[in-house]
Design a protein around this motif. Structure first.
Motif, PDB file in Angstrom:
ATOM      1  N   GLU A 158     -47.400  26.494 -18.331  1.00 18.43           N
ATOM      2  CA  GLU A 158     -46.110  27.172 -18.488  1.00 18.43           C
ATOM      3  C   GLU A 158     -45.858  27.574 -19.939  1.00 18.43           C
ATOM      4  O   GLU A 158     -45.201  28.582 -20.211  1.00 18.43           O
ATOM      5  CB  GLU A 158     -44.982  26.269 -17.982  1.00 18.43           C
ATOM      6  CG  GLU A 158     -43.657  26.982 -17.823  1.00 18.43           C
ATOM      7  CD  GLU A 158     -42.656  26.155 -17.041  1.00 18.43           C
ATOM      8  OE1 GLU A 158     -41.672  26.747 -16.547  1.00 18.43           O
ATOM      9  OE2 GLU A 158     -42.859  24.925 -16.914  1.00 18.43           O
ATOM     10  N   ILE A 188     -46.602  31.464 -18.219  1.00 16.42           N
ATOM     11  CA  ILE A 188     -46.677  31.500 -16.758  1.00 16.42           C
ATOM     12  C   ILE A 188     -45.474  30.737 -16.217  1.00 16.42           C
ATOM     13  O   ILE A 188     -45.340  29.536 -16.449  1.00 16.42           O
ATOM     14  CB  ILE A 188     -47.992  30.865 -16.238  1.00 16.42           C
ATOM     15  CG1 ILE A 188     -49.200  31.597 -16.794  1.00 16.42           C
ATOM     16  CG2 ILE A 188     -48.000  30.867 -14.712  1.00 16.42           C
ATOM     17  CD1 ILE A 188     -49.329  33.032 -16.335  1.00 16.42           C
ATOM     18  N   PRO A 227     -45.580  27.375 -12.713  1.00 13.65           N
ATOM     19  CA  PRO A 227     -46.881  27.213 -12.047  1.00 13.65           C
ATOM     20  C   PRO A 227     -46.831  26.061 -11.057  1.00 13.65           C
ATOM     21  O   PRO A 227     -46.240  25.009 -11.335  1.00 13.65           O
ATOM     22  CB  PRO A 227     -47.838  26.917 -13.202  1.00 13.65           C
ATOM     23  CG  PRO A 227     -46.970  26.329 -14.267  1.00 13.65           C
ATOM     24  CD  PRO A 227     -45.649  27.024 -14.142  1.00 13.65           C
ATOM     25  N   ALA A 281     -54.202  29.833 -18.160  1.00  9.97           N
ATOM     26  CA  ALA A 281     -53.102  30.740 -17.821  1.00  9.97           C
ATOM     27  C   ALA A 281     -53.628  32.012 -17.170  1.00  9.97           C
ATOM     28  O   ALA A 281     -53.026  32.526 -16.216  1.00  9.97           O
ATOM     29  CB  ALA A 281     -52.295  31.079 -19.075  1.00  9.97           C
ATOM     30  N   ALA A 292     -52.707  33.175 -13.393  1.00  7.65           N
ATOM     31  CA  ALA A 292     -52.129  34.499 -13.165  1.00  7.65           C
ATOM     32  C   ALA A 292     -52.937  35.272 -12.130  1.00  7.65           C
ATOM     33  O   ALA A 292     -52.369  35.948 -11.249  1.00  7.65           O
ATOM     34  CB  ALA A 292     -52.055  35.275 -14.481  1.00  7.65           C
TER      35      ALA A 292
END
Length: 314
Positions: free
Chosen positions: A122, A126, A129, A193, A197
């Protein structure tokens, strides 16, 4: 198959080579039997099952099987069945998978370590998550880094589509009502990340697809069946397969003698495969399958061991 009066009462199983007529079948017998290999139905034992057909229906389109019993022929023999012979292919006997040289080891992500892993992802922009996202991303990243080759690689995940059908199906619906979604093909080492994603984007794309009309998993099976190769063997990269069973209440099962202290999947002989299950304490238990060489690197990965603990009971 039954032999003569003075021979053992049965032998087999043997493959059915040809259907001569409704009452006679040609059996693939070893040469040492020295007998004609065409037998009457009455001489075929009820315990002989030489193959397995996944469908007794017709394919209606790319994602639908029409249940009309007009598919593979079956010969009923007392209380069992013998299917008609078929050409070689990955679905002739799908209950037995092609064995690969691999080892299985399991790792536990505690609830506190999961929270720390989520916070790490995070912090790299992101939002929110999930536990599954971060665990899949880390295990995939470490497994790909442990690979003996520099091939590009891809993560493929199974997805339950009961809720996305129209109308939605209840969660207790029987059958493999699923599809798969795949990340883009990756090269080299990637950040967590970026992987999270890609997982999220691929899953969202799959969620908005009409999976009853175009199902990536069904397409993969049909492609494997037409080429005679295994699923995902047509892709120009190393494929890592993950399945999550975290929504299945294995820890709550009770057959009358109490709930299990722990639960795990049975053994698999497929390399580059991992499965996720919940633990009693809110963590995730991961079963990882890699080659012995790759596993020796994977299990010592410092990034993995920062959040995962090897299972001491394996």
């Amino acid at each position: 198959m039954r032999k003569g009066k003075l021979s053992p009462r049965g032998d087999g199983p043997f493959k059915v080579l040809e259907k001569i007529n409704d009452n006679a079948y040609k059996i693939d017998l070893p040469s040492e039997y020295n007998v004609h290999n065409v037998f009457n139905v009455s001489d075929v034992s009820s315990c002989v099952v030489v193959s397995y057909y996944p469908w007794a229906e017709r394919l209606k389109n790319n994602a639908t099987v029409e249940c009309n019993d007009n598919g593979a022929e079956f010969l009923e023999v007392q209380d069992s069945i013998i299917p008609s012979p078929s050409d070689y292919g990955p679905l002739v006997s799908p209950v037995s998978k092609i064995k690969q040289e691999c080892v299985e080891k399991t790792f536990d992500f505690s609830a506190s370590k999961l929270s720390a892993l989520q916070a790490l992802v995070e912090s790299e922009a992101i939002q929110y998550p999930t536990r599954n996202e971060v665990v899949n991303a880390l295990v995939y990243k470490c497994a790909a880094n442990a690979a003996s080759s520099a091939n590009p690689h891809q993560l493929v995940q199974y997805m339950n589509i009961r809720e996305s059908t129209s109308p939605p199906l209840p969660p207790t619906s029987i059958g493999n009502i699923l599809t798969v979604f795949s990340t883009p093909i990756h090269k080299g080492d990637l950040g967590l990340a970026k992987i999270v994603a890609d997982i999220r984007k691929s899953k969202n794309n799959c969620s908005t697809t009409r999976n009853n009309e175009h199902n990536e998993w069904v397409s993969e099976i049909l492609n494997a069946y037409s080429t005679g190769k295994g699923t995902f063997h047509q892709r120009d990269c190393d494929v890592y397969i993950s399945t999550s069973l975290c929504k299945y209440p294995f820890q709550e099962l009770d057959f009358g003698w109490g709930k299990p202290s722990r639960a795990r999947l049975g053994g698999h002989s497929i390399s580059k495969y991992f499965a996720l299950m919940n633990t009693h304490d809110g963590g995730i238990h991961v079963s990882v399958h890699l080659t012995e060489k790759e596993m020796s690197i994977f299990e010592n990965d410092k990034h993995l061991l920062q959040f995962a603990t090897p299972d001491q009971q394996q």
